[in-house]
Write a protein that holds these residues in place. Structure first.
Motif, PDB file in Angstrom:
ATOM      1  N   GLN A 320       0.876  -1.171   0.018  1.00 42.97           N
ATOM      2  CA  GLN A 320       0.069   0.100  -0.042  1.00 42.97           C
ATOM      3  C   GLN A 320       0.588   1.397   0.096  1.00 42.97           C
ATOM      4  O   GLN A 320       0.649   2.200  -0.748  1.00 42.97           O
ATOM      5  CB  GLN A 320      -1.107   0.007   1.238  1.00 42.97           C
ATOM      6  CG  GLN A 320      -2.092  -0.991   1.024  1.00 42.97           C
ATOM      7  CD  GLN A 320      -3.122  -0.668  -0.240  1.00 42.97           C
ATOM      8  OE1 GLN A 320      -3.381   0.483  -0.405  1.00 42.97           O
ATOM      9  NE2 GLN A 320      -3.169  -1.583  -1.080  1.00 42.97           N
ATOM     10  N   PRO A 321       1.768   1.376   0.972  1.00 43.46           N
ATOM     11  CA  PRO A 321       2.452   2.733   0.882  1.00 43.46           C
ATOM     12  C   PRO A 321       3.559   2.802  -0.379  1.00 43.46           C
ATOM     13  O   PRO A 321       3.391   3.935  -1.162  1.00 43.46           O
ATOM     14  CB  PRO A 321       3.527   2.698   2.046  1.00 43.46           C
ATOM     15  CG  PRO A 321       3.523   1.308   2.491  1.00 43.46           C
ATOM     16  CD  PRO A 321       2.235   0.606   2.029  1.00 43.46           C
ATOM     17  N   CYS A 322       4.014   1.825  -1.005  1.00 43.41           N
ATOM     18  CA  CYS A 322       4.603   1.784  -2.316  1.00 43.41           C
ATOM     19  C   CYS A 322       3.700   1.888  -3.426  1.00 43.41           C
ATOM     20  O   CYS A 322       4.033   2.859  -4.268  1.00 43.41           O
ATOM     21  CB  CYS A 322       5.301   0.497  -2.554  1.00 43.41           C
ATOM     22  SG  CYS A 322       6.694   0.154  -1.560  1.00 43.41           S
ATOM     23  N   GLY A 323       2.664   1.357  -3.362  1.00 42.09           N
ATOM     24  CA  GLY A 323       1.584   1.589  -4.697  1.00 42.09           C
ATOM     25  C   GLY A 323       0.941   2.714  -4.375  1.00 42.09           C
ATOM     26  O   GLY A 323       0.924   3.588  -5.382  1.00 42.09           O
ATOM     27  N   GLN A 324       0.569   3.229  -3.328  1.00 40.49           N
ATOM     28  CA  GLN A 324      -0.066   4.502  -3.208  1.00 40.49           C
ATOM     29  C   GLN A 324       1.000   5.868  -3.772  1.00 40.49           C
ATOM     30  O   GLN A 324       0.487   6.620  -4.537  1.00 40.49           O
ATOM     31  CB  GLN A 324      -0.711   4.688  -2.056  1.00 40.49           C
ATOM     32  CG  GLN A 324      -1.719   3.869  -1.720  1.00 40.49           C
ATOM     33  CD  GLN A 324      -2.652   4.383  -0.345  1.00 40.49           C
ATOM     34  OE1 GLN A 324      -2.696   5.362   0.220  1.00 40.49           O
ATOM     35  NE2 GLN A 324      -3.306   3.155   0.359  1.00 40.49           N
ATOM     36  N   SER A 325       1.866   5.948  -3.375  1.00 36.23           N
ATOM     37  CA  SER A 325       2.672   6.857  -3.525  1.00 36.23           C
ATOM     38  C   SER A 325       3.554   6.799  -4.923  1.00 36.23           C
ATOM     39  O   SER A 325       3.516   7.699  -5.650  1.00 36.23           O
ATOM     40  CB  SER A 325       4.006   6.957  -2.583  1.00 36.23           C
ATOM     41  OG  SER A 325       4.840   5.473  -2.609  1.00 36.23           O
ATOM     42  N   GLY A 326       3.559   5.450  -5.338  1.00 38.73           N
ATOM     43  CA  GLY A 326       4.033   5.288  -6.747  1.00 38.73           C
ATOM     44  C   GLY A 326       3.028   5.691  -7.985  1.00 38.73           C
ATOM     45  O   GLY A 326       3.380   6.313  -9.030  1.00 38.73           O
ATOM     46  N   SER A 327       1.877   5.529  -7.724  1.00 40.31           N
ATOM     47  CA  SER A 327       0.478   5.843  -8.478  1.00 40.31           C
ATOM     48  C   SER A 327       0.899   7.199  -8.921  1.00 40.31           C
ATOM     49  O   SER A 327       0.309   7.702  -9.745  1.00 40.31           O
ATOM     50  CB  SER A 327      -0.658   4.954  -7.979  1.00 40.31           C
ATOM     51  OG  SER A 327      -1.027   5.634  -6.931  1.00 40.31           O
ATOM     52  N   VAL A 328       0.900   8.222  -7.715  1.00 43.00           N
ATOM     53  CA  VAL A 328       0.877   9.557  -8.006  1.00 43.00           C
ATOM     54  C   VAL A 328       2.067  10.314  -8.375  1.00 43.00           C
ATOM     55  O   VAL A 328       2.377  11.497  -8.808  1.00 43.00           O
ATOM     56  CB  VAL A 328       0.071  10.256  -6.743  1.00 43.00           C
ATOM     57  CG1 VAL A 328      -1.247   9.651  -6.256  1.00 43.00           C
ATOM     58  CG2 VAL A 328       1.090  10.186  -5.306  1.00 43.00           C
TER      59      VAL A 328
END
Length: 391
Positions: A320-328
């Motif tokens: 979740q932290p990697c995906g949420q920051s990576g997507s934006v």
């Protein structure tokens, strides 16, 4: 703003999501019985909330890019408090679904702005570490939510459990009103124009990095949602746990998630985002597969479900932290819109899973265990292919 204040704000805003879903889970069987509603209708109090949560972000995101994060947060939190009060007074399941839907739409403002704030202030890799700290705070809130919901339901009734959500949002509103400083340095005056909106969404949805990380977050959240949506009926109805025991199960589940966020912060500087996500994919698939194989083999108990779920949750705390920051990350000038699009993709997948669960809960543990297994396979596939290529 001091770094500690930023982490606190992120924890409170991101914490709106678990407290809204987890705190009332111990009360779900009781309110279903008291309001004389079928199980499928009771599931709508969760799935409709999540669909509204996802859809509303398409509105909140461009609004926050145009006017800033602060006014959107204030409006959303006030609306959340009012919807929480109305939910606690609902006379029927139909009205409860209505107010929970509005609550989900208001929640979208807080969670969307939290993800956008991280991109406003930090570059993507540093943002992943800060996001993991905020999500550790989310995990603490999730730890307390289910036990508190169980206590309120057992000592008072389910209406007080729903009212507690309004108290939490009111505290968050006070912190935002008194301490939050606007993070958007250059507001986009064209953010709400239809042509600009369509071009922005097309650009976001066509970006391979966004798609890779959004696939990861959507699959990971859907696996968690499968557990959340079915767990109260499985643990209390099938396995016979009390409300307090069920609250402890959810507490331990959240502890595993917190452990995953700490592991994320340890792995990121050592391995980088892509390798950390790849290792977490192993955890996700191991947990989901073990859970399914144990129950299919006939070993059905608290531990045959909980222990594999804990492995799954450690992986979730990394994805979740990697995906949420990576997507934006690729969209510093449209962080609100990108955060919103990532959010709605997660919620659409969760809503679809909730609809499936509502029609397939058959008094066994299999809808839960096979559902988590299904999503764990998709998590691993996303982590080992899309993220490795485009992350």
């Amino acid at each position: 703003m001091p770094p500690g204040l930023i982490v606190l704000l992120l924890s409170l805003l991101l914490g709106l999501q678990p407290i809204t879903t987890d705190l009332y889970l111990p009360a779900l069987p009781e309110l279903t019985a008291q309001l004389s509603a079928p199980m499928a209708q009771a599931q709508l109090t969760l799935t409709a909330l999540l669909l509204a949560f996802g859809g509303s972000q398409l509105v909140w995101g461009p609004l926050s890019d145009r006017f800033g994060r602060r006014p959107i947060l204030l409006i959303g939190l006030v609306a959340y408090v009012l919807a929480s009060i109305a939910s606690s007074l609902a006379p029927s399941m139909g009205w409860l679904i209505v107010w929970r839907t509005l609550q989900g739409a208001a929640m979208g403002a807080g969670v969307m702005c939290a993800r956008a704030i991280v991109r406003d202030l930090y570059a993507p890799t540093q943002g992943a570490r800060v996001m993991s700290k905020g999500l550790s705070g989310l995990g603490v809130i999730a730890c307390l939510s289910a036990p508190l919901g169980g206590l309120l339901t057992q000592w008072l009734n389910w209406r007080f459990a729903l009212l507690a959500l309004g108290v939490f949002a009111a505290v968050t509103l006070v912190v935002v009103a008194l301490r939050f400083e606007e993070t958007v340095q250059h507001k986009n005056p064209q953010a709400l124009q239809l042509g600009t909106l369509l071009a922005t969404w097309r650009h976001i949805l066509g970006h391979p990095t966004f798609l890779a990380f959004s696939a990861l977050t959507a699959c990971s959240y859907s696996g968690l949602f499968t557990f959340l949506a079915a767990s109260s009926f499985v643990f209390t109805g099938v396995l016979g746990l009390s409300k307090m025991q069920y609250g402890l199960v959810m507490f331990v589940n959240s502890l595993a998630y917190i452990g995953g966020t700490f592991l994320c912060r340890h792995w990121l500087p050592r391995f980088g985002v892509r390798r950390a996500v790849a290792f977490a994919g192993v955890l996700s698939l191991t947990g989901g597969t073990l859970m399914a194989l144990l129950t299919l083999s006939g070993w059905i108990s608290l531990w045959s479900i909980l222990l594999p779920q804990l492995i799954f949750m450690v992986g979730h705390g990394i994805h979740q932290p990697c995906g949420q920051s990576g997507s934006v990350g690729p969209f510093p000038q449209a962080a609100g819109a990108a955060s919103a699009m990532n959010g709605i993709l997660m919620m659409v997948c969760a809503f679809a899973m909730g609809g499936w669960l509502g029609g397939h809960m058959d008094g066994t543990v299999l809808p839960l265990t096979l559902g988590v297994w299904f999503w764990s396979a998709l998590i691993a596939l996303s982590a080992w292919t899309l993220v490795q290529k485009h992350g």
